[in-house]
Design an enzyme around this catalytic site. Structure first.
Site, mmCIF file in Angstrom:
data_model
loop_
_atom_site.group_PDB
_atom_site.id
_atom_site.type_symbol
_atom_site.label_atom_id
_atom_site.label_comp_id
_atom_site.label_asym_id
_atom_site.label_seq_id
_atom_site.Cartn_x
_atom_site.Cartn_y
_atom_site.Cartn_z
ATOM 1 N N THR A 89 46.454 43.315 39.144
ATOM 2 C CA THR A 89 45.236 43.116 39.933
ATOM 3 C C THR A 89 44.936 44.433 40.657
ATOM 4 O OG1 THR A 89 44.200 41.762 41.653
ATOM 5 C CG2 THR A 89 46.552 42.197 41.903
ATOM 6 N N THR A 90 43.803 44.492 41.369
ATOM 7 C CA THR A 90 43.425 45.738 42.048
ATOM 8 C C THR A 90 44.429 46.034 43.166
ATOM 9 O OG1 THR A 90 41.179 44.993 41.647
ATOM 10 C CG2 THR A 90 41.427 46.958 42.990
ATOM 11 N N ARG B 289 36.177 43.977 33.961
ATOM 12 C CA ARG B 289 37.184 45.034 33.803
ATOM 13 C C ARG B 289 36.952 45.774 32.503
ATOM 14 N NH1 ARG B 289 41.802 44.306 37.499
ATOM 15 N NH2 ARG B 289 42.615 46.130 36.449
ATOM 16 N N GLU C 97 34.254 47.008 51.720
ATOM 17 C CA GLU C 97 35.130 45.835 51.726
ATOM 18 C C GLU C 97 36.543 46.335 51.974
ATOM 19 O OE1 GLU C 97 34.770 43.056 48.451
ATOM 20 O OE2 GLU C 97 36.799 42.299 48.796
ATOM 21 N N GLY D 234 39.571 34.920 45.577
ATOM 22 C CA GLY D 234 39.607 34.384 44.222
ATOM 23 C C GLY D 234 40.853 33.579 43.906
ATOM 24 N N HIS D 235 41.976 34.281 43.779
ATOM 25 C CA HIS D 235 43.187 33.661 43.228
ATOM 26 C C HIS D 235 43.597 32.372 43.941
ATOM 27 C CE1 HIS D 235 47.564 33.346 42.444
ATOM 28 N NE2 HIS D 235 47.161 33.613 41.225
ATOM 29 N N ASP E 192 36.969 35.135 38.486
ATOM 30 C CA ASP E 192 37.641 35.787 37.349
ATOM 31 C C ASP E 192 38.667 34.884 36.672
ATOM 32 O OD1 ASP E 192 36.293 38.091 37.981
ATOM 33 O OD2 ASP E 192 38.026 39.127 38.845
ATOM 34 N N HIS E 193 39.433 34.144 37.497
ATOM 35 C CA HIS E 193 40.567 33.429 36.902
ATOM 36 C C HIS E 193 40.175 32.146 36.192
ATOM 37 C CE1 HIS E 193 42.990 36.624 38.067
ATOM 38 N NE2 HIS E 193 42.936 36.386 39.360
ATOM 39 N N ARG F 128 39.724 41.658 30.247
ATOM 40 C CA ARG F 128 40.832 40.695 30.138
ATOM 41 C C ARG F 128 40.419 39.282 30.558
ATOM 42 N NH1 ARG F 128 44.762 42.805 34.952
ATOM 43 N NH2 ARG F 128 44.617 44.739 33.761
ATOM 44 N N HIS F 129 39.366 39.172 31.390
ATOM 45 C CA HIS F 129 38.894 37.817 31.748
ATOM 46 C C HIS F 129 37.373 37.712 31.593
ATOM 47 C CE1 HIS F 129 38.743 40.021 35.522
ATOM 48 N NE2 HIS F 129 40.012 39.803 35.837
ATOM 49 N N GLU G 132 32.122 43.176 40.662
ATOM 50 C CA GLU G 132 33.153 44.193 40.901
ATOM 51 C C GLU G 132 33.256 45.062 39.676
ATOM 52 O OE1 GLU G 132 36.907 42.520 41.891
ATOM 53 O OE2 GLU G 132 36.097 41.340 43.515
ATOM 54 N N HIS H 187 34.585 40.306 38.210
ATOM 55 C CA HIS H 187 34.987 41.691 37.916
ATOM 56 C C HIS H 187 34.930 41.899 36.411
ATOM 57 C CE1 HIS H 187 38.348 44.964 38.658
ATOM 58 N NE2 HIS H 187 37.326 45.438 37.947
ATOM 59 N N ARG I 16 43.370 30.831 25.642
ATOM 60 C CA ARG I 16 43.200 30.222 24.327
ATOM 61 C C ARG I 16 42.053 30.849 23.524
ATOM 62 N NH1 ARG I 16 45.390 25.071 23.081
ATOM 63 N NH2 ARG I 16 47.554 25.279 23.707
ATOM 64 N N HIS J 150 41.217 40.284 49.223
ATOM 65 C CA HIS J 150 42.416 40.518 48.392
ATOM 66 C C HIS J 150 43.640 39.850 49.020
ATOM 67 C CE1 HIS J 150 44.069 42.351 44.802
ATOM 68 N NE2 HIS J 150 45.197 42.163 45.440
ATOM 69 N N GLY J 151 44.180 38.924 48.301
ATOM 70 C CA GLY J 151 45.390 38.235 48.747
ATOM 71 C C GLY J 151 45.154 37.226 49.859
ATOM 72 N N ASN K 72 35.527 34.554 44.030
ATOM 73 C CA ASN K 72 35.764 35.330 42.816
ATOM 74 C C ASN K 72 36.219 34.366 41.708
ATOM 75 O OD1 ASN K 72 37.343 36.699 40.780
ATOM 76 N ND2 ASN K 72 37.151 38.535 42.023
HETATM 77 N N1 PXP Z 1 37.769 41.675 46.537
HETATM 78 C C1 PXP Z 1 37.967 42.598 45.578
HETATM 79 C C2 PXP Z 1 37.182 43.869 45.655
HETATM 80 C C3 PXP Z 1 38.865 42.382 44.508
HETATM 81 O O1 PXP Z 1 39.048 43.333 43.566
HETATM 82 C C4 PXP Z 1 39.532 41.151 44.435
HETATM 83 C C5 PXP Z 1 40.450 40.867 43.277
HETATM 84 O O2 PXP Z 1 39.701 40.779 42.104
HETATM 85 C C6 PXP Z 1 39.274 40.197 45.442
HETATM 86 C C7 PXP Z 1 38.419 40.497 46.490
HETATM 87 C C8 PXP Z 1 39.914 38.840 45.422
HETATM 88 O O3 PXP Z 1 41.292 38.940 45.526
HETATM 89 P P1 PXP Z 1 42.180 37.643 45.353
HETATM 90 O O4 PXP Z 1 42.014 37.185 43.936
HETATM 91 O O5 PXP Z 1 43.555 38.119 45.672
HETATM 92 O O6 PXP Z 1 41.655 36.623 46.325
#
Ligand code: PXP
Length: 238
Positions: free
Chosen positions: A100-101, A45, A151, A213-214, A9-10, A49-50, A70, A43, A18, A191-192, A7
């Site tokens: 976050t979600t 959104r 998922e 992602g994160h 996004d970040h 935001r990103h 997403e 994602h 910026r 997620h996480g 992911n």
């Molecule tokens: N899967 C889904 C469906 C998500 O919404 C997210 C967060 O955007 C992730 C995976 C990735 O989560 P993380 O950034 O905590 O790894």
């Protein structure tokens, strides 16, 4: 071994700090794929935001593996997805104020709306994944909705602090993965997930893909994106 979706996004979060052009998520797509990622996740959104509308068009043009978008159930976003045509659309719950979600989609409570959206997206040749908690009723309704993929939201597992709680959450995911396989769904998880807690999820039989992602983007700040993806791929081997 499950596939790895990264992911990105970040990368866009940093750009938006910026409101400049860099870092460019497209460069992230190329590096992740070169490192061996099997899928690129982003994602769009509702608050942008990103990742923004232009990003997802460019990501679509660049991705050579799989583009997993997403998205919420918002009619505006569904319309955009139907035009951009990602390979997979992952429907997630979305609240503006959240960082976050925060939890899975309630497929039971929103069944008709979800079923309709699944059909619209599939009609455009897009595979649909529903982001749900590992709860049997949610899996049953996800199956009924016509979605091909689910998922599992691994947030409860990732945030568990004691060995006992971690084991309880792992057992839930393992049992629901078995159940989802029996009813014919393809199973992802995310997620996480990070460099400490991913291997245990990757070892669960039947998990086809991990979306992360994160933690990957965070490590990339220090060691580079290519190495951060390769290290996670190594852990995904379980
Ligand atoms: N899967 C889904 C469906 C998500 O919404 C997210 C967060 O955007 C992730 C995976 C990735 O989560 P993380 O950034 O905590 O790894």
């Amino acid at each position: 071994m499950p596939k790895l979706g990264v992911n990105i996004d970040h990368v866009a979060t940093l750009r938006q700090a910026r409101r400049e052009c860099d870092p460019d998520p497209i460069q992230a797509v190329r590096i992740c794929e070169r490192a061996g990622a099997h899928s690129i996740v982003a994602h769009l959104r509702e608050d942008r935001r990103h990742i923004n509308d232009q990003d997802i068009k460019r990501i679509r043009q660049t991705v050579t593996t799989q583009f997993n978008l997403e998205m919420s159930l918002s009619p505006e976003i569904v319309k955009i997805a139907a035009v951009v045509k990602p390979d997979v659309a992952t429907i997630v719950p979305e609240r503006r104020a959240e960082v976050t979600t925060e939890g899975g989609l309630d497929v039971v409570a929103n069944f008709l709306r979800i079923k309709k959206t699944v059909a619209i997206l599939q009609d455009r040749g897009i595979e649909v994944s529903l982001f749900i908690d590992p709860v049997q009723k949610q899996v049953e309704y996800a199956r009924k909705s016509g979605a091909e993929i689910i998922e599992f939201h691994t947030g409860q597992y990732a945030h568990a602090k004691t060995k006992k709680h971690i084991q309880t959450e792992l057992n839930k995911i393992r049992a629901m993965t078995r159940f989802a396989q029996q009813v014919g769904l393809v199973i992802s998880a995310g997620h996480g997930l990070n460099y400490n807690n991913t291997a245990a999820i990757a070892r669960i039989p039947g998990i086809a893909e991990l979306n992360i992602g994160h933690s990957i983007i965070s490590l990339a700040v220090f060691v580079g994106l290519e190495k951060a993806v390769k290290d996670m791929l190594h852990l995904a081997k379980g």
